[in-house]
Scaffold this motif. Structure first.
Motif, PDB file in Angstrom:
ATOM      1  N   SER A 189       0.829  -1.210   0.000  1.00  8.32           N
ATOM      2  CA  SER A 189       0.000   0.000   0.000  1.00  8.32           C
ATOM      3  C   SER A 189       0.859   1.253   0.000  1.00  8.32           C
ATOM      4  N   PHE A 190       1.943   1.219   0.778  1.00 10.62           N
ATOM      5  CA  PHE A 190       2.823   2.384   0.792  1.00 10.62           C
ATOM      6  C   PHE A 190       3.439   2.606  -0.588  1.00 10.62           C
ATOM      7  N   HIS A 191       3.926   1.530  -1.198  1.00  8.12           N
ATOM      8  CA  HIS A 191       4.506   1.665  -2.543  1.00  8.12           C
ATOM      9  C   HIS A 191       3.452   2.169  -3.536  1.00  8.12           C
ATOM     10  N   VAL A 239      11.274  -5.424 -12.849  1.00  4.49           N
ATOM     11  CA  VAL A 239      10.815  -5.948 -11.572  1.00  4.49           C
ATOM     12  C   VAL A 239      11.482  -5.236 -10.390  1.00  4.49           C
ATOM     13  N   TYR A 240      10.640  -4.726  -9.501  1.00  2.83           N
ATOM     14  CA  TYR A 240      11.098  -4.304  -8.184  1.00  2.83           C
ATOM     15  C   TYR A 240      10.514  -5.314  -7.211  1.00  2.83           C
ATOM     16  N   ASN A 299      15.927  -1.069   1.359  1.00  3.44           N
ATOM     17  CA  ASN A 299      15.651   0.371   1.399  1.00  3.44           C
ATOM     18  C   ASN A 299      16.702   1.172   2.159  1.00  3.44           C
ATOM     19  N   ARG A 300      17.436   0.509   3.068  1.00  8.33           N
ATOM     20  CA  ARG A 300      18.410   1.295   3.847  1.00  8.33           C
ATOM     21  C   ARG A 300      19.488   1.913   2.954  1.00  8.33           C
ATOM     22  N   ARG A 301      19.691   1.289   1.792  1.00  8.81           N
ATOM     23  CA  ARG A 301      20.660   1.869   0.844  1.00  8.81           C
ATOM     24  C   ARG A 301      20.176   3.227   0.322  1.00  8.81           C
ATOM     25  N   TYR A 302      18.910   3.524   0.528  1.00 11.27           N
ATOM     26  CA  TYR A 302      18.369   4.803   0.057  1.00 11.27           C
ATOM     27  C   TYR A 302      18.125   5.783   1.199  1.00 11.27           C
ATOM     28  N   ASP A 303      18.474   5.368   2.406  1.00 15.03           N
ATOM     29  CA  ASP A 303      18.413   6.307   3.541  1.00 15.03           C
ATOM     30  C   ASP A 303      19.621   7.238   3.463  1.00 15.03           C
ATOM     31  N   ALA A 304      19.376   8.524   3.691  1.00 14.50           N
ATOM     32  CA  ALA A 304      20.444   9.510   3.488  1.00 14.50           C
ATOM     33  C   ALA A 304      21.671   9.227   4.349  1.00 14.50           C
ATOM     34  N   GLY A 305      21.461   8.797   5.578  1.00 18.21           N
ATOM     35  CA  GLY A 305      22.594   8.553   6.465  1.00 18.21           C
ATOM     36  C   GLY A 305      23.387   7.316   6.085  1.00 18.21           C
ATOM     37  N   PHE A 343      11.720   5.215   7.552  1.00 19.52           N
ATOM     38  CA  PHE A 343      12.269   5.062   6.216  1.00 19.52           C
ATOM     39  C   PHE A 343      11.359   5.612   5.124  1.00 19.52           C
ATOM     40  N   HIS A 344      10.419   6.477   5.515  1.00 23.59           N
ATOM     41  CA  HIS A 344       9.489   7.037   4.544  1.00 23.59           C
ATOM     42  C   HIS A 344      10.226   7.557   3.306  1.00 23.59           C
ATOM     43  N   ASP A 345      11.188   8.424   3.539  1.00 24.04           N
ATOM     44  CA  ASP A 345      11.893   9.019   2.415  1.00 24.04           C
ATOM     45  C   ASP A 345      12.697   7.973   1.633  1.00 24.04           C
ATOM     46  N   ALA A 346      13.243   6.992   2.364  1.00 21.71           N
ATOM     47  CA  ALA A 346      14.032   5.956   1.692  1.00 21.71           C
ATOM     48  C   ALA A 346      13.147   5.078   0.809  1.00 21.71           C
ATOM     49  N   TYR A 347      11.950   4.764   1.296  1.00 22.02           N
ATOM     50  CA  TYR A 347      11.032   3.945   0.486  1.00 22.02           C
ATOM     51  C   TYR A 347      10.668   4.666  -0.815  1.00 22.02           C
ATOM     52  N   VAL A 348      10.410   5.949  -0.703  1.00 25.09           N
ATOM     53  CA  VAL A 348      10.067   6.712  -1.906  1.00 25.09           C
ATOM     54  C   VAL A 348      11.283   6.804  -2.832  1.00 25.09           C
ATOM     55  N   ALA A 349      12.445   7.060  -2.222  1.00 28.33           N
ATOM     56  CA  ALA A 349      13.646   7.248  -3.038  1.00 28.33           C
ATOM     57  C   ALA A 349      14.013   5.981  -3.801  1.00 28.33           C
TER      58      ALA A 349
END
Lengths: 347, 347, 347, 347
Positions: A25-27, A102-103, A134-140, A291-297
């Motif tokens: 749903s988030f995706h 595919v994702y 998704n952590r690979r897309y977290d800014a930190g 991870f909101h921003d990471a999921y989107v990114a």
């Protein structure tokens, strides 16, 4: 490896979502509203009404209960797979064969044979395959990876990655090795991400049912510490627990010959309170906040790469490498001894 | 267990220092100036001139090269042992037999037989025996211990303790198992301190020579991760490295069923700088800065307990328990397998 | 006060953007992609090509150089005003008279007469009028406001709000009182937001040209400290500077009879680096990073309120109240004496 | 300016304490136990029994109720003055005339005439005179001063110093201007210390009785904000409140053309707790905890300087300069207008 660009030039990528649960749903919301280059073209979920409800909410015209129907739709450029873990590999294979980019949510597979099958299918079809680390897309975490890759802390010698979920999920659906295959899989990928170019060689795991000891006889493990030796000498620890009363805790640390990096912050905001009982701050509770921003990114990056034919940043091979550590941890628990990745026995 | 009060009522405790090296000198200064209830009555060190120089600097009237002479001095109420690790057990035994209260730097012994001998000697003589696990006297670690003991975080499930020394000591005097017997011994004690009432049952270690790979063939290990399972189910990690370029890094973490505690701070002061390159702060470099107050507090507490006949807060039994974990880690490295504390083979 | 719901039920709110500069472009992107309930229906900017370029980039069908044309368009439900400050009041008045709901960037006006005119126009037209005090939509400042409002820190006694811009903007367009009317206006609103229910009564300001002393004779002030007394007794400080070399620094503090709250964090991510020079972290440089989520949230909230006929959360009256403090600060600088808000002379 | 070395070479400095209250007792303990180069030679306090009790506790042979007797004792090399504020200047003058080196608690005087008299007496007698601005001996504030002095943050433009006492002292002995003369005097000195070489030129103050409004008619102010303009253009804020429910809060900030420094930390230890209510840490409550090391360091430095004839690091002139700001703040409150230091009217 490159893939063919997908989608119609000048049009948003038409993405079909498979699996209308919490993560799906988030995706779906991201595809509908947050990613300019993509649109939510269809939703499929075998659970009666699930796809329809989500599609209605997001103004998506196409809700299906038959996943095969979605995969067969020539209007669909790409699929996002957010179904239960054990269905992932088959769906990746089917989607790839149908020519879709595919994702796939993590874990991409729960056996090495399945992982290989999914990877091969994507390669043969020439489609993009990205996995949801998704952590690979977290800014930190991303900034940490880049610093390590740039040599800023020299050669990594000690690493740590941990995941503590806010509360024990309903134990019924948890299968015996969930903590390794579905939770720590994130940490195993993070350790590889924070030790770029190095690969795991040996794994030792200790685990227990401490949150719910009553489920121990069903094989449910909720607390685990895994030690991993990498081929550049670095020794890493991955740690998980299913019930952190204070919130959702995801942190990382890399110590190298020239410095250290730490990542992760459980604080919800930058507000700090001071009162008669001392200093206080609120914690993040749900992973979609953290991870909101990471999921989107990650989905935005997938969209961009698919449209331009660029190889995804997190590949099926990455999923397989993390899975190898998870399976070695399982074997280590079973044998109570360290396990060499090269001598991993397929279960 | 109680001990007889030592010293003369109304007089400061007359303490003799054995070993005038870096740690011994600090303790001597504390006895001379920082602890009202004690006085530095004698210094003994076999190295020519070492005792004399230290005694002169601190205005101590009695400098000796013969340790036995110090132990035989009836004016001496208590001794502080700060000699090389492998001499500790013999000196504890001799001091106890001479009727002196004993404060011994860690490790109290490097074999279980030696540990038992030292403990027995102190018991038979009825003298106090305290061991230098100074972190127990650090305000943060102590507050953490008290919170855990009070039940504030429920039952401990995951623990972590780490030591990273500011720079690799001259490798010449480092013996093969130094990282376990002299460095991680602190962390093993800290893990017990942060998990009060629980005892270790199983140990697995990974280690390597990453700081100085050229010394690996001499058996020098400078990087280690040790996993310890406790009898209350908690799984703990102890981690050490001999060269942290940023400073002296000692931290701890306890995660329990009802919360988490973190301890340790490498910051030198509360000053933070903000400039074109971002935010910056200075680190603590020397352990005597980081634990200055703890070193004084432990010796002050020893003094008070000795004068009042109260059992020391850190006992020979505590030293033995930490040593058991260290020896299990050594055995684990040797066998590359987990080691049960109960099946520990004496080396 | 309530307003009539605007827009067509079941359709996204049709929003026209006036002013295609940096802030306007960000709002346009939000309307185009980040806010499900709104759509970017038109862009107007008198600068040749500016509206067209922005509209093209975002797929907006309607680009205009005549703002009046946009206001006259019956398809437009609401307008976002992001033009230079001194044009705001006239545009608010014109938009209100045209029956549009209005979101106006701060400051809504630079004289009290203009502010009153804008407020009256909106009231008479029955349209919503929201002002861009984005910090009210930042999660930390908002949580602080709610805590104060709930009584968590008792009665506010001391407050602080500060703004330090990353670098001095090109001084050419800066008018003499910019630091009060356009920068500190945020802090004046924040002080009211953090001291809910209280109103300012007396203001004293000190200011100087320290960043660019060469522009002092042109009346350019780049450094200011303003003290404000509120009618509940609280004494507040607002502080600004136009060139923080380390980044964009926005912080707040409320101290009350029962506790204190602090807000604001200049860190870019949760990554911390430790190296030979100590501890380091990166800073946020651009305000659109720092307040990205707040900018989206305020426009999303405006959209929701406009569609449901709910009074905006940040009103024209709020803008007027902050302006009163700014004008009192200007008068205080001019007279070098404290100024009572009630005796503020209109310039 | 230099002073003659005091004391007997090879002997600890014989220090007499005047005033056996809370602060005096702490200094007495330092002299008795914490400062090798000094000894507590006498204690004098007119309150019956006070000197005797303190002297007995610390093993000091000489307890007096007549301060003059202490000053007349030729065995005394130096005196520490820790009596009520309004007696300081007279005692400094008397001690200097008696040829004693003088350490005087802040404020050294409460009128400029008194300050001048004390300074002159010390100069004429050639004795050392040091004032108890202990924050200059705090490691963080000191490191900040050194960074500013080294040019690390360029030219200071904005400064802040604050003091919030843990609880309102019994209001009975508080005189009307205590908040400026006894509390903020620390902050005024800190602002000068953090802006080295610059001097204050203009002062504006706002203050109120918010903690105890019932004492306002007695002139008791418990909350104050003072703005100070320095001759290098920097604008500074000093802030105080007498009742911080969370603890003892002392912080500083310097913002300059090339960076910013922040100081101060209310945390008691490095322990952080995480629980269902979020993150928590304990605060420092008593100033002797917060500045324990600074109090000892300032007296140790005084001792060293006196013994070597080196000019004290915090002089009577420093005390006078801070007093000027305090008196200007008082005058600003009285006149409700900014006050130029040069036009300060003696009260």
């Amino acid at each position: 490896m490159t893939t063919l660009p997908a989608g119609t030039p000048g049009q948003p990528l038409a993405v079909g979502l498979v699996g209308a649960g919490r993560m799906g749903s988030f995706h779906a919301e991201s595809l509908a509203h947050r990613i300019p280059g993509a649109r939510l073209a269809a939703v499929a979920d075998p659970a009666p009404g699930a796809a329809q409800r989500l599609a209605d909410r997001l103004g998506c015209p196409n809700a299906l209960t038959d996943i095969g129907e979605l995969l067969a739709d020539p209007q669909i450029d790409a699929v996002v797979i957010a179904t239960p873990a054990r269905t992932h590999a088959d769906l990746v294979e089917a989607a790839a064969r149908a020519g879709k980019a595919v994702y796939c949510e993590k874990p991409m597979a729960v056996t090495l044979a399945d992982a290989d099958r999914a990877i091969t299918a994507a390669h043969q079809a020439g489609v993009a395959l990205q996995v949801g680390f998704n952590r690979r897309y977290d800014a930190g975490f991303r900034a940490a990876h880049e610093k390590v890759a740039s040599g800023a802390i020299g050669t990594p010698q000690l690493l740590r990655s941990l995941t503590r979920d806010p509360k024990l999920a309903d134990p019924a659906p948890i299968r015996p090795w969930t903590i390794f295959l579905e939770t720590l899989i994130h940490d195993f990928d993070t350790l590889r991400y924070l030790n770029p170019g190095a690969e795991p060689v040996e794994v030792f795991a200790m685990a227990d049912a401490l949150v719910r000891p009553d489920f121990k006889d069903r094989g449910l493990l909720d607390t685990a510490v895994v030690t991993v030796r990498f081929d550049n000498g670095a020794i890493a620890t991955a740690e998980a627990n299913f019930q952190a009363v204070y919130g959702y805790d995801v942190r990382g640390e890399v110590f190298g010959s020239a410095g250290m990096l730490t990542m992760g912050d459980v604080r919800r905001t930058h507000l700090t309170s001071y009162g008669p009982d001392g200093i206080a701050a609120e914690c993040v509770t749900y992973d979609q906040d953290l991870f909101h921003d990471a999921y989107v990114a990650e989905l935005a990056d997938f969209t961009t790469r698919v449209r331009t034919g660029t190889t995804p940043a997190v590949t099926g091979e990455d999923a397989r490498a993390a899975l190898s550590i998870a399976l070695a941890a399982v074997q280590s628990i079973t044998t109570n001894s360290p396990v060499l990745i090269d001598e991993l026995k397929e279960q």
